[in-house]
Design a protein around this motif. Structure first.
Motif, PDB file in Angstrom:
ATOM      1  N   GLY A  23     -45.230  -7.111  68.492  1.00  0.00           N
ATOM      2  CA  GLY A  23     -44.000  -6.951  69.527  1.00  0.00           C
ATOM      3  C   GLY A  23     -43.264  -5.871  68.975  1.00  0.00           C
ATOM      4  N   THR A  24     -43.007  -5.880  67.467  1.00  0.00           N
ATOM      5  CA  THR A  24     -42.181  -4.786  66.746  1.00  0.00           C
ATOM      6  C   THR A  24     -42.760  -3.383  67.156  1.00  0.00           C
ATOM      7  N   LEU A  25     -44.295  -3.405  66.954  1.00  0.00           N
ATOM      8  CA  LEU A  25     -44.734  -1.939  67.211  1.00  0.00           C
ATOM      9  C   LEU A  25     -44.321  -1.543  68.593  1.00  0.00           C
ATOM     10  N   ALA A  26     -44.749  -2.347  69.504  1.00  0.00           N
ATOM     11  CA  ALA A  26     -44.462  -2.020  71.023  1.00  0.00           C
ATOM     12  C   ALA A  26     -43.049  -1.652  71.299  1.00  0.00           C
ATOM     13  N   PHE A  27     -41.971  -2.342  70.680  1.00  0.00           N
ATOM     14  CA  PHE A  27     -40.740  -1.732  70.722  1.00  0.00           C
ATOM     15  C   PHE A  27     -40.368  -0.421  70.094  1.00  0.00           C
ATOM     16  N   VAL A  28     -41.098  -0.246  68.960  1.00  0.00           N
ATOM     17  CA  VAL A  28     -40.764   1.118  68.374  1.00  0.00           C
ATOM     18  C   VAL A  28     -41.508   2.192  69.384  1.00  0.00           C
ATOM     19  N   ALA A  29     -42.692   2.107  69.644  1.00  0.00           N
ATOM     20  CA  ALA A  29     -43.525   2.803  70.556  1.00  0.00           C
ATOM     21  C   ALA A  29     -42.448   3.314  71.821  1.00  0.00           C
ATOM     22  N   SER A  30     -41.749   2.278  72.516  1.00  0.00           N
ATOM     23  CA  SER A  30     -41.041   2.422  73.659  1.00  0.00           C
ATOM     24  C   SER A  30     -39.668   3.296  73.223  1.00  0.00           C
ATOM     25  N   LYS A  31     -39.392   3.835  72.007  1.00  0.00           N
ATOM     26  CA  LYS A  31     -38.488   4.525  71.441  1.00  0.00           C
ATOM     27  C   LYS A  31     -38.571   5.789  70.988  1.00  0.00           C
ATOM     28  N   LEU A  32     -39.996   6.200  70.872  1.00  0.00           N
ATOM     29  CA  LEU A  32     -40.557   7.316  70.217  1.00  0.00           C
ATOM     30  C   LEU A  32     -40.095   8.503  71.220  1.00  0.00           C
ATOM     31  N   THR A  33     -39.762   9.520  70.714  1.00  0.00           N
ATOM     32  CA  THR A  33     -39.420  10.824  71.499  1.00  0.00           C
ATOM     33  C   THR A  33     -39.197  11.947  70.591  1.00  0.00           C
ATOM     34  N   PRO A  34     -39.375  13.133  70.905  1.00  0.00           N
ATOM     35  CA  PRO A  34     -39.087  14.232  69.869  1.00  0.00           C
ATOM     36  C   PRO A  34     -37.574  14.072  69.407  1.00  0.00           C
ATOM     37  N   VAL A  36     -36.653  12.060  67.441  1.00  0.00           N
ATOM     38  CA  VAL A  36     -36.597  10.765  66.436  1.00  0.00           C
ATOM     39  C   VAL A  36     -37.044  11.267  64.921  1.00  0.00           C
ATOM     40  N   THR A  37     -36.192  10.603  64.126  1.00  0.00           N
ATOM     41  CA  THR A  37     -36.605  10.536  62.697  1.00  0.00           C
ATOM     42  C   THR A  37     -37.530   9.333  62.279  1.00  0.00           C
ATOM     43  N   THR A  38     -38.330   9.794  61.182  1.00  0.00           N
ATOM     44  CA  THR A  38     -39.118   8.432  60.626  1.00  0.00           C
ATOM     45  C   THR A  38     -38.056   7.515  60.013  1.00  0.00           C
ATOM     46  N   ALA A  39     -36.750   7.935  59.849  1.00  0.00           N
ATOM     47  CA  ALA A  39     -35.869   7.098  58.998  1.00  0.00           C
ATOM     48  C   ALA A  39     -35.363   6.078  60.230  1.00  0.00           C
ATOM     49  N   ASP A  40     -35.233   6.817  61.515  1.00  0.00           N
ATOM     50  CA  ASP A  40     -34.813   5.716  62.720  1.00  0.00           C
ATOM     51  C   ASP A  40     -35.863   4.817  62.945  1.00  0.00           C
ATOM     52  N   ILE A  41     -37.344   5.151  62.837  1.00  0.00           N
ATOM     53  CA  ILE A  41     -38.197   4.162  62.917  1.00  0.00           C
ATOM     54  C   ILE A  41     -38.194   2.896  62.050  1.00  0.00           C
ATOM     55  N   ASP A  42     -37.876   3.284  60.684  1.00  0.00           N
ATOM     56  CA  ASP A  42     -37.659   2.463  59.763  1.00  0.00           C
ATOM     57  C   ASP A  42     -36.659   1.458  59.994  1.00  0.00           C
ATOM     58  N   GLN A  43     -35.301   1.919  60.665  1.00  0.00           N
ATOM     59  CA  GLN A  43     -34.305   0.982  60.889  1.00  0.00           C
ATOM     60  C   GLN A  43     -34.611   0.186  62.181  1.00  0.00           C
ATOM     61  N   TRP A  44     -35.485   0.737  63.287  1.00  0.00           N
ATOM     62  CA  TRP A  44     -35.697   0.009  64.264  1.00  0.00           C
ATOM     63  C   TRP A  44     -36.597  -1.272  63.723  1.00  0.00           C
ATOM     64  N   TYR A  64     -42.861  -0.427  47.159  1.00  0.00           N
ATOM     65  CA  TYR A  64     -42.611   0.631  48.456  1.00  0.00           C
ATOM     66  C   TYR A  64     -41.315   0.329  49.010  1.00  0.00           C
ATOM     67  N   PRO A  65     -40.622   1.627  49.285  1.00  0.00           N
ATOM     68  CA  PRO A  65     -39.112   1.377  49.530  1.00  0.00           C
ATOM     69  C   PRO A  65     -38.761   1.241  51.026  1.00  0.00           C
ATOM     70  N   ALA A  66     -39.743   1.137  51.920  1.00  0.00           N
ATOM     71  CA  ALA A  66     -39.292   1.006  53.187  1.00  0.00           C
ATOM     72  C   ALA A  66     -40.076  -0.280  53.913  1.00  0.00           C
ATOM     73  N   THR A  67     -39.834  -0.276  55.286  1.00  0.00           N
ATOM     74  CA  THR A  67     -40.042  -1.527  56.078  1.00  0.00           C
ATOM     75  C   THR A  67     -41.290  -1.139  56.876  1.00  0.00           C
ATOM     76  N   VAL A  68     -41.943   0.017  56.878  1.00  0.00           N
ATOM     77  CA  VAL A  68     -42.786   0.619  57.778  1.00  0.00           C
ATOM     78  C   VAL A  68     -43.386   1.623  57.107  1.00  0.00           C
ATOM     79  N   CYS A  69     -44.787   2.076  57.449  1.00  0.00           N
ATOM     80  CA  CYS A  69     -45.316   3.249  56.822  1.00  0.00           C
ATOM     81  C   CYS A  69     -45.415   4.162  58.420  1.00  0.00           C
ATOM     82  N   THR A  70     -45.014   5.471  57.917  1.00  0.00           N
ATOM     83  CA  THR A  70     -44.854   6.463  59.300  1.00  0.00           C
ATOM     84  C   THR A  70     -45.753   7.416  58.807  1.00  0.00           C
TER      85      THR A  70
END
Length: 260
Positions: A23-34, A36-44, A64-70
């Motif tokens: 569900g979180t992956l799908a949520f992030v996918a819905s917000k991806l757009t040129p 967007v920073t990878t830090a935004d993805i981490d926050q989402w 590892y310093p983040a919540t996700v790998c991008t």
């Protein structure tokens, strides 16, 4: 270390953790757009995981310093989100989400196409997804680990691509990473026998060029040695008597193409 076999309420908890990650992956996918920073993805990921009652398994894992790998373009895996890295049209990016919920982990990733991409980019994303699915298709009670790697490697070679050998899938459950290691190359009929109740990930990293990789100075980010594009897809699966159950199957079809 022995490989755990899960049943009953533990399987249901694994399903919930895996569905939370999906569900979180799908949520992030819905917000991806040129832009967007990878830090935004981490926050989402941080925020959406919390909304689902979970915790990001990757944060702090072995430092590892983040919540996700991008992982963009030629990055094979473990790309670290940062504010200075923006998505642009033509990129591909793998987003790798792992959620801990009620003491269990679910792990999934997908590679997304940002706007109009090159034919090479479209091809490597398609091949990587099909390689994951080819590996999953051979999983059942009594099959062997080598069957998974062989199926993946055979398809990749047929398509003129290569499979990274240094990283593989893994057992998952109470731990994010546990036994067995799941190679994405191999020989049919080799390796341990799979047993009903095992839970593991299938997550091949497929390169458009050669399989050789190198690690950057940050100690995490892995890139293709030749600079070629790399893509990855991942599911958490439960071995069953007659096949397997994909625990991280999203509730709705996941769109890999980001219109912009």
């Amino acid at each position: 270390m022995s490989i755990p076999l899960f049943k009953g309420t533990d399987v249901e908890r694994l399903r919930r953790a895996s569905q939370a990650a999906a569900g979180t992956l799908a949520f992030v996918a819905s917000k991806l757009t040129p832009g967007v920073t990878t830090a935004d993805i981490d926050q989402w990921v941080r925020e959406d995981t919390a909304r689902r009652g979970g915790k990001p398994s990757q944060l702090g894992f072995k430092g590892y310093p983040a919540t996700v790998c991008t992982s963009r373009n030629h990055i094979v895996c473990h790309g670290i989100p940062n504010e200075g890295e923006q998505l642009v049209r033509g990129d591909i990016i793998n987003v790798d989400v792992t959620t801990c919920l009620d003491g269990f982990h679910g792990d999934t990733s997908a590679t997304f196409l940002i706007g109009e991409v090159s034919e090479d980019a479209r091809r490597i994303v398609d091949v990587a997804r099909r390689c994951r699915d080819a590996g999953i298709a051979v999983v059942r009670h009594g099959a062997r680990l080598g069957d998974i790697g062989a199926a993946i490697e055979e398809l990749a070679k047929k398509e003129g691509c290569s499979v990274v050998e240094e990283f593989g899938g893994h057992g998952i459950g109470h731990q994010m990473h546990g036994p067995p290691t799941v190679p994405h190359t191999g020989k049919r009929g080799s390796g341990i026998k799979l047993r009903s109740g095992m839970v593991l990930t299938v997550e091949p990293m497929v390169n458009l060029g050669r399989p050789d990789i190198r690690m950057l100075a940050d100690g995490w980010t892995v890139v293709t040695e030749d600079g070629s594009l790399s893509a990855q897809f991942e599911h958490t699966i439960l071995v069953t008597p007659d096949g397997c159950e994909v625990l991280t199957q999203p509730e709705l079809a996941l769109s890999l193409e980001i219109a912009c």
